[in-house]
Design a protein around this motif. Sequence first.
Motif, PDB file in Angstrom:
ATOM      1  N   LYS A   1      35.185  46.821  39.126  1.00 48.82           N
ATOM      2  CA  LYS A   1      36.803  46.077  39.536  1.00 48.82           C
ATOM      3  C   LYS A   1      37.042  45.190  38.333  1.00 48.82           C
ATOM      4  CE  LYS A   1      36.997  43.796  43.136  1.00 48.82           C
ATOM      5  NZ  LYS A   1      37.085  42.296  42.702  1.00 48.82           N
ATOM      6  N   THR A   2      36.147  44.400  38.044  1.00 49.46           N
ATOM      7  CA  THR A   2      36.536  43.331  37.014  1.00 49.46           C
ATOM      8  C   THR A   2      37.002  43.875  35.530  1.00 49.46           C
ATOM      9  OG1 THR A   2      35.076  41.551  38.000  1.00 49.46           O
ATOM     10  CG2 THR A   2      35.606  41.517  35.867  1.00 49.46           C
ATOM     11  N   VAL A   3      36.040  45.018  35.313  1.00 43.38           N
ATOM     12  CA  VAL A   3      36.538  46.013  34.115  1.00 43.38           C
ATOM     13  C   VAL A   3      37.803  46.323  34.191  1.00 43.38           C
ATOM     14  CG1 VAL A   3      35.774  47.757  32.632  1.00 43.38           C
ATOM     15  CG2 VAL A   3      34.028  46.090  33.651  1.00 43.38           C
TER      16      VAL A   3
ATOM     17  N   ARG B   1      39.513  35.276  43.993  1.00 40.18           N
ATOM     18  CA  ARG B   1      38.891  34.567  42.888  1.00 40.18           C
ATOM     19  C   ARG B   1      38.461  35.240  42.000  1.00 40.18           C
ATOM     20  NH1 ARG B   1      36.044  29.888  46.860  1.00 40.18           N
ATOM     21  NH2 ARG B   1      37.876  28.826  46.856  1.00 40.18           N
ATOM     22  N   PRO B   2      37.459  36.307  42.094  1.00 37.40           N
ATOM     23  CA  PRO B   2      36.935  37.400  41.059  1.00 37.40           C
ATOM     24  C   PRO B   2      38.163  38.162  40.316  1.00 37.40           C
ATOM     25  CG  PRO B   2      36.193  38.328  43.075  1.00 37.40           C
ATOM     26  CD  PRO B   2      36.660  36.750  43.196  1.00 37.40           C
ATOM     27  N   ASN B   3      39.170  38.560  41.082  1.00 35.25           N
ATOM     28  CA  ASN B   3      40.266  39.447  40.577  1.00 35.25           C
ATOM     29  C   ASN B   3      41.170  38.639  39.619  1.00 35.25           C
ATOM     30  OD1 ASN B   3      39.244  41.292  42.537  1.00 35.25           O
ATOM     31  ND2 ASN B   3      41.164  41.619  43.449  1.00 35.25           N
TER      32      ASN B   3
ATOM     33  N   LYS C   1      36.407  31.536  38.446  1.00 36.56           N
ATOM     34  CA  LYS C   1      37.795  31.318  38.569  1.00 36.56           C
ATOM     35  C   LYS C   1      38.433  29.961  37.523  1.00 36.56           C
ATOM     36  CE  LYS C   1      42.285  31.047  40.401  1.00 36.56           C
ATOM     37  NZ  LYS C   1      43.255  30.148  40.681  1.00 36.56           N
ATOM     38  N   LEU C   2      37.733  29.215  37.729  1.00 36.90           N
ATOM     39  CA  LEU C   2      38.184  27.571  37.065  1.00 36.90           C
ATOM     40  C   LEU C   2      37.904  27.680  35.782  1.00 36.90           C
ATOM     41  CD1 LEU C   2      38.390  24.520  37.369  1.00 36.90           C
ATOM     42  CD2 LEU C   2      36.005  24.401  37.425  1.00 36.90           C
TER      43      LEU C   2
END
Length: 415
Positions: free
Chosen positions: A70-72, A242-244, A319-320
């Motif tokens: 999903k991140t890719v 956050r990861p999205n 995220k930060l």
Amino acid sequence: MHRYFTDQRHEALRQRVRDFAEREVRPRIADMEASRSVCHALSRRIARQGWIGATVERGYGGMGAGHLAKTVIIEELSRVSAAMGAMVQASQLGVAKIIHFGSEAQKKTWLPAIAAGECLPTIAVTEPHSGGHVLGMSSSAVRDGDDYILNGRKIYVGNSHVGDLHGVVVRTGEGSHGLSAFLVEHDRPGFRVGPQAATMGLHGFSFGELFFDNCRIPAANLLGREGDGLAVAYSSSVLYGRPNLTAVSLGIHQAVLEETARFCAERQRYGKPLHALTNIKLKLGRIQSRLLTARLAAYHAVHLLDRGENCDAELMNAKLVNVESAIESARDAMDIHAACGLFTDRPVERYLRDAHHIFAPAGTSDVQLLRLGELALGTPHGEWSGRLSDRVRTEDRTEEYDHHHAYAGAGLLTG
């Protein structure tokens, strides 16, 4: 780093998404920037690729590929258009509530449609007068026989104008156990979307207002149980939001580096390429260093999430780090471009504008730092990643969420 966290399937997926983004998305950016309106057709075209279903199990028609995949996907789309990366991340955020809190009937009804790109889901939590103070919301749902009647207003809802299925958190009672979540179809009587407002960036993406005026929905649209609304909101924000958003920032950051390096090679100063100047090379080095660190934080966090390990802290930090470093690198890129960066014929000013849009949702940098500070002091508020991991059986999720209520005053999520 790619070789450590990703395998051949991830890299093949990356190439497919990159090819699609270059072929289908990049030619439409100029029109999206000029019109500043939501791009319905392109949003649907992207959804039909099946990428919204990255974390949806194959049994429901999804990719079953996990959070790293999903991140890719989001990263590669955002490298070309952060607006379209944001569209995908917001839809996948809308998936989370159904995966973790949906009944079997709700999953069978909605997840295959989402995975096929026939339904774009959203999540709606934030309200005008409460902002990130989730417990301060006033929108309500009242039971009426076999139905609930919803009244209220939500703002900053990602995909507001293209969404087909809205996951809405409203009040059904008092206090921290008085929030509940519902699935609201976009064509329900009493539901409407507010006019699209002009924004600083992410042109082509919509994050607007939803209105509920005696909107009647069946009781079967309740997600989980009455009182699960706070858990739906926070878990969706932590495990997907956050990861999205990290992935959107990462894609912007990669674009900043590529565009700035290209500019420095093409631009001449004193008879040599601009990058021959030591101060320019140092700035490029800082951008490259930030990007390497940011990608490491991003991939490591979702790698842990896919493994079912406790990783709330890593998700916060990712995220930060990614948001802050993408903004800093975009500013450095603007310095390098100087006056050239002020004109819209070059994309660097768009990258800076778009990067600022990723700052507030799922918690500003101060919120992430506050939670990390509590972790350092040994007073964390639990682990959503461990509790609601795909490896955790749903029926084991029986505890209430008392120890998470301290989040409620800190502006954790937007939209």
